[in-house]
Write an enzyme that holds these catalytic residues in place. Structure first.
Site, mmCIF file in Angstrom:
data_model
loop_
_atom_site.group_PDB
_atom_site.id
_atom_site.type_symbol
_atom_site.label_atom_id
_atom_site.label_comp_id
_atom_site.label_asym_id
_atom_site.label_seq_id
_atom_site.Cartn_x
_atom_site.Cartn_y
_atom_site.Cartn_z
ATOM 1 N N GLY A 21 0.827 -1.217 0.000
ATOM 2 C CA GLY A 21 0.000 0.000 0.000
ATOM 3 C C GLY A 21 0.853 1.255 0.000
ATOM 4 O O GLY A 21 0.477 2.279 0.574
ATOM 5 N N GLY B 64 -0.647 4.570 -1.051
ATOM 6 C CA GLY B 64 -1.891 4.946 -0.377
ATOM 7 C C GLY B 64 -1.755 6.178 0.503
ATOM 8 O O GLY B 64 -0.665 6.715 0.723
ATOM 9 N N ALA C 169 0.255 5.794 3.956
ATOM 10 C CA ALA C 169 1.701 5.792 3.732
ATOM 11 C C ALA C 169 2.197 7.228 3.560
ATOM 12 O O ALA C 169 3.171 7.643 4.193
ATOM 13 C CB ALA C 169 2.035 4.950 2.505
ATOM 14 N N ARG D 189 0.108 -1.431 -6.976
ATOM 15 C CA ARG D 189 -0.311 -2.043 -8.246
ATOM 16 C C ARG D 189 0.230 -1.297 -9.454
ATOM 17 O O ARG D 189 0.447 -1.853 -10.499
ATOM 18 C CB ARG D 189 -1.839 -2.074 -8.322
ATOM 19 C CG ARG D 189 -2.439 -3.257 -7.635
ATOM 20 C CD ARG D 189 -3.922 -3.147 -7.610
ATOM 21 N NE ARG D 189 -4.341 -1.884 -6.996
ATOM 22 C CZ ARG D 189 -5.584 -1.474 -6.894
ATOM 23 N NH1 ARG D 189 -6.543 -2.200 -7.388
ATOM 24 N NH2 ARG D 189 -5.882 -0.341 -6.308
ATOM 25 N N ASP E 38 -2.743 0.435 17.033
ATOM 26 C CA ASP E 38 -3.849 1.282 17.458
ATOM 27 C C ASP E 38 -3.166 2.617 17.687
ATOM 28 O O ASP E 38 -2.419 2.766 18.666
ATOM 29 C CB ASP E 38 -4.484 0.765 18.751
ATOM 30 C CG ASP E 38 -5.695 1.589 19.138
ATOM 31 O OD1 ASP E 38 -5.558 2.829 19.224
ATOM 32 O OD2 ASP E 38 -6.779 1.019 19.342
ATOM 33 N N HIS E 39 -3.340 3.563 16.779
ATOM 34 C CA HIS E 39 -2.437 4.723 16.829
ATOM 35 C C HIS E 39 -2.618 5.568 18.087
ATOM 36 O O HIS E 39 -1.741 6.337 18.437
ATOM 37 C CB HIS E 39 -2.499 5.553 15.537
ATOM 38 C CG HIS E 39 -3.735 6.363 15.384
ATOM 39 N ND1 HIS E 39 -4.882 5.851 14.845
ATOM 40 C CD2 HIS E 39 -4.012 7.637 15.701
ATOM 41 C CE1 HIS E 39 -5.811 6.786 14.849
ATOM 42 N NE2 HIS E 39 -5.306 7.880 15.358
ATOM 43 N N HIS F 95 -9.871 2.360 20.060
ATOM 44 C CA HIS F 95 -9.153 3.454 20.720
ATOM 45 C C HIS F 95 -9.654 3.738 22.136
ATOM 46 O O HIS F 95 -8.861 3.902 23.063
ATOM 47 C CB HIS F 95 -9.287 4.754 19.908
ATOM 48 C CG HIS F 95 -8.898 4.599 18.472
ATOM 49 N ND1 HIS F 95 -7.783 3.897 18.075
ATOM 50 C CD2 HIS F 95 -9.465 5.065 17.325
ATOM 51 C CE1 HIS F 95 -7.689 3.940 16.757
ATOM 52 N NE2 HIS F 95 -8.703 4.629 16.282
ATOM 53 N N LYS G 143 -12.492 19.946 19.140
ATOM 54 C CA LYS G 143 -11.702 18.733 18.917
ATOM 55 C C LYS G 143 -10.851 18.513 20.155
ATOM 56 O O LYS G 143 -10.029 19.370 20.506
ATOM 57 C CB LYS G 143 -10.804 18.948 17.688
ATOM 58 C CG LYS G 143 -9.852 17.811 17.386
ATOM 59 C CD LYS G 143 -9.064 18.135 16.119
ATOM 60 C CE LYS G 143 -7.877 17.220 15.924
ATOM 61 N NZ LYS G 143 -8.235 15.815 15.743
HETATM 62 P P1 NAD Z 1 -5.794 3.908 0.432
HETATM 63 O O1 NAD Z 1 -6.997 3.450 -0.290
HETATM 64 O O2 NAD Z 1 -5.345 5.316 0.273
HETATM 65 O O3 NAD Z 1 -4.559 2.993 0.012
HETATM 66 C C1 NAD Z 1 -4.664 1.620 -0.140
HETATM 67 C C2 NAD Z 1 -3.408 1.059 -0.781
HETATM 68 O O4 NAD Z 1 -3.672 -0.307 -1.097
HETATM 69 C C3 NAD Z 1 -2.981 1.735 -2.066
HETATM 70 O O5 NAD Z 1 -1.576 1.883 -2.080
HETATM 71 C C4 NAD Z 1 -3.414 0.736 -3.140
HETATM 72 O O6 NAD Z 1 -2.593 0.765 -4.298
HETATM 73 C C5 NAD Z 1 -3.227 -0.555 -2.409
HETATM 74 N N1 NAD Z 1 -4.019 -1.630 -3.027
HETATM 75 C C6 NAD Z 1 -5.352 -1.672 -3.224
HETATM 76 N N2 NAD Z 1 -5.687 -2.821 -3.871
HETATM 77 C C7 NAD Z 1 -4.553 -3.507 -4.042
HETATM 78 C C8 NAD Z 1 -4.234 -4.756 -4.660
HETATM 79 N N3 NAD Z 1 -5.174 -5.535 -5.213
HETATM 80 N N4 NAD Z 1 -2.948 -5.144 -4.667
HETATM 81 C C9 NAD Z 1 -1.990 -4.367 -4.136
HETATM 82 N N5 NAD Z 1 -2.210 -3.192 -3.544
HETATM 83 C C10 NAD Z 1 -3.484 -2.748 -3.505
HETATM 84 O O7 NAD Z 1 -6.014 3.522 1.960
HETATM 85 P P2 NAD Z 1 -5.269 4.140 3.244
HETATM 86 O O8 NAD Z 1 -6.015 5.310 3.735
HETATM 87 O O9 NAD Z 1 -3.822 4.295 2.932
HETATM 88 O O10 NAD Z 1 -5.483 3.011 4.341
HETATM 89 C C11 NAD Z 1 -4.791 1.780 4.345
HETATM 90 C C12 NAD Z 1 -5.259 0.961 5.524
HETATM 91 O O11 NAD Z 1 -4.985 1.631 6.741
HETATM 92 C C13 NAD Z 1 -6.761 0.709 5.546
HETATM 93 O O12 NAD Z 1 -6.973 -0.579 6.075
HETATM 94 C C14 NAD Z 1 -7.305 1.711 6.505
HETATM 95 O O13 NAD Z 1 -8.478 1.259 7.130
HETATM 96 C C15 NAD Z 1 -6.169 1.770 7.499
HETATM 97 N N6 NAD Z 1 -6.114 3.029 8.217
HETATM 98 C C16 NAD Z 1 -5.940 4.212 7.542
HETATM 99 C C17 NAD Z 1 -5.849 5.393 8.252
HETATM 100 C C18 NAD Z 1 -5.603 6.708 7.543
HETATM 101 O O14 NAD Z 1 -5.360 7.677 8.255
HETATM 102 N N7 NAD Z 1 -5.638 6.789 6.246
HETATM 103 C C19 NAD Z 1 -5.946 5.387 9.643
HETATM 104 C C20 NAD Z 1 -6.116 4.170 10.299
HETATM 105 C C21 NAD Z 1 -6.188 3.004 9.566
#
Ligand code: NAD
Length: 487
Positions: free
Chosen positions: A10, A13, A16, A44, A179-180, A242, A347
């Site tokens: 990811g 995403g 990250a 991907r 769990d951040h 949390h 907040k």
């Molecule tokens: P996002 O949708 O922005 O990113 C998802 C990532 O998964 C992308 O890099 C995408 O390319 C990859 N992906 C999707 N399908 C794929 C596949 N078939 N093969 C390979 N890679 C694939 O999501 P995000 O916000 O980055 O969140 C990621 C995880 O973290 C989620 O489970 C979310 O619930 C959790 N999370 C996110 C946050 C946040 O602040 N964004 C906070 C807590 C938890």
């Protein structure tokens, strides 16, 4: 610290970009990363290493707490980043990844320690871990660790199923469940404060504490997360994880020099002592709310049902307040009020400890006397304050409250993800959720989910820009208390 390859699923995403790269950069600047450290980003999309590095740099410029402008430092940091295409279900991509990692490990002559960070949706966890096992990626001579983000399941049964599948590829002590909230500096200080200050240690029980209030208020509404949030609500998004983690961290009593095993063992004991709710009791202990239209910080905002992509008939909860009791030697009889909601007036995440008033109980007349309060401010600002009673010489010597405030300077506060990634690299699991905690939390929450599902709990509408439905105030009022700092 041992040489490590950080394998990031990811990598393109949102999480990250906003959290993981800035955390790695700040750890790098503080020299808290292993000497030999490389990152392999997976996604991907086809990307060259160069483009990937440029994207990482971009996210640092936007989200790092420290300015990321020193070109030498930046170059040294980005050198560690490689990219590989991977679709979670394509087996040949894992072979390619394995080859890349082995090549790097050979060049660097390092022990092959591998940290797999799954920054992807939970629907991919099982496929990825099964493929890590099958491809041989998980059979390094060094250690392997798995870092996963919430949600861990949707309810008790799905959490158990998920865990069973993960355990086929990773042992419990190799799994780091983020769990951040546990990464937030003030939360990490709670056990230190209690353990190292006899003043607090002496008061940390039902003899002195009248009640505890744990609040996590957000100003934002559902934002762009409608598809996700409408299926989880405040109870799954915030409360099951949390909020219950905050409760555990606050109420554990630890021996000196506790290890991460001690901490997690004590947390588990707290969860086991939590008085269980039967489905029929839910409506007297839990207030469920959903925001309507209102005004926040001078702006008019729409109600939940008018948010984009939310069905006009949705009965999803955006607010929960609950009364909990811990039936153990230290806490028996102390109510814990926990609430969290969206579209609140301000907040803030804070814990308020209200102390008992022995003088009031003895019938003495102290009209102006306020209870002693100890407040832990967790976010957006970090601080601790203590409310005491003193004499007001300008007002006939009446009693008046006095506040001792400590506020941590923002510059010195590391982000939760910095703390957590650093702990995971050290193999320190004290601030990650153990499976026992996750399972016990789901177990405690399950009757509430069932009662919601069967519509046994009214859904109270509250105006955006308030502190939730009036029924949440009644929950405390019936015990003679009120929420502090709602003004
Ligand atoms: P996002 O949708 O922005 O990113 C998802 C990532 O998964 C992308 O890099 C995408 O390319 C990859 N992906 C999707 N399908 C794929 C596949 N078939 N093969 C390979 N890679 C694939 O999501 P995000 O916000 O980055 O969140 C990621 C995880 O973290 C989620 O489970 C979310 O619930 C959790 N999370 C996110 C946050 C946040 O602040 N964004 C906070 C807590 C938890």
């Amino acid at each position: 610290m041992e040489a490590t390859t950080f394998v990031l699923f990811g990598a393109t995403g949102d999480l990250a970009k906003r959290k993981i790269y800035p955390a790695l950069y700040n750890l790098f600047v503080d020299q808290k990363l292993p000497q030999s450290f490389s990152v392999i980003g997976l996604g991907r999309r086809e990307l060259s290493d160069k483009t990937f590095q440029a994207n990482v740099e971009q996210s640092l410029l936007m989200f790092s707490r420290r300015e990321a402008k020193d070109p030498v430092l930046m170059n040294n940091f980005l050198r560690a980043f490689r990219y590989s295409v991977l679709d979670v279900s394509r087996k040949e991509d894992y072979q390619k990844l394995l080859h890349l990692i082995e090549q790097q490990e050979e060049e660097q002559r390092t022990v092959p320690n591998r940290m797999f960070y799954l920054s992807v949706g939970p629907e991919f966890f099982e496929t990825i871990t099964a493929n890590i096992l099958e491809s041989g990626l998980g059979s390094a001579n060094g250690w392997k660790r798995l870092v996963i983000e919430k949600p861990f399941g949707h309810d008790l049964q799905s959490a158990r199923d998920l865990n069973e599948n993960l355990s086929k590829a990773f042992k419990e002590d190799e799994i780091f469940r983020v769990d951040h909230y546990l990464g937030k500096p003030m939360v990490q200080k709670l056990e230190v404060l209690q353990q190292n200050n006899p003043v607090l240690q002496a008061l940390w029980n039902n003899r002195y504490i009248a009640n505890v209030q744990i609040t996590a208020n957000e100003i934002v509404g559902v934002e762009e997360r409608a598809g996700y949030y409408d299926h989880v609500g405040a109870i799954r998004d915030m409360f099951q994880n949390h909020m219950l983690q905050l409760l555990m961290m606050l109420t554990i009593h630890l021996p000196n020099n506790s290890t991460s095993e001690n901490i997690r063992f004590k947390k588990k004991q707290v969860m086991e002592s939590l008085e269980k709710l039967q489905k029929e009791d839910v409506k007297s202990h839990v207030i469920r709310g959903q925001y309507g239209p209102g005004t926040i910080e001078g702006k008019t905002v729409v109600g939940y049902l008018s948010e984009p992509n939310i069905a006009a008939t949705s009965r999803n909860d955006t607010f929960i307040a609950a009364k909990l009791q811990i039936d153990n030697y230290f806490w028996r009889g102390v109510p814990f009020y926990i609430r969290t909601g969206k579209r609140m007036k301000d907040k803030s995440t804070r814990i308020v400890i209200e102390f008992k008033e022995p003088l009031k109980q003895s019938g003495a007349n102290h009209d102006n006397k306020t209870p002693n309060l100890l407040v832990f401010e967790i976010s957006p600002h970090e601080g601790i304050s203590l409310q005491l009673n003193t004499r007001d010489h300008l007002n006939k010597g009446e009693l008046k409250p006095m506040h001792i405030d400590f506020r941590e300077s923002r510059d010195h506060v590391p982000e939760a993800y910095e703390n957590l990634i650093s702990h995971a690299l050290h193999g320190d699991s004290a601030f990650f959720a153990h499976w026992d905690e996750v399972e016990l939390s789901w177990q405690w929450v399950q009757p509430i989910l069932d009662a919601y599902e069967e519509n046994q709990v009214p859904l109270h509408l509250y105006a955006a820009g308030t502190y939730g439905p009036a029924e949440s105030d009644d929950l405390l009022a019936q015990d003679g208390y009120h929420w502090w700092f709602d003004d």
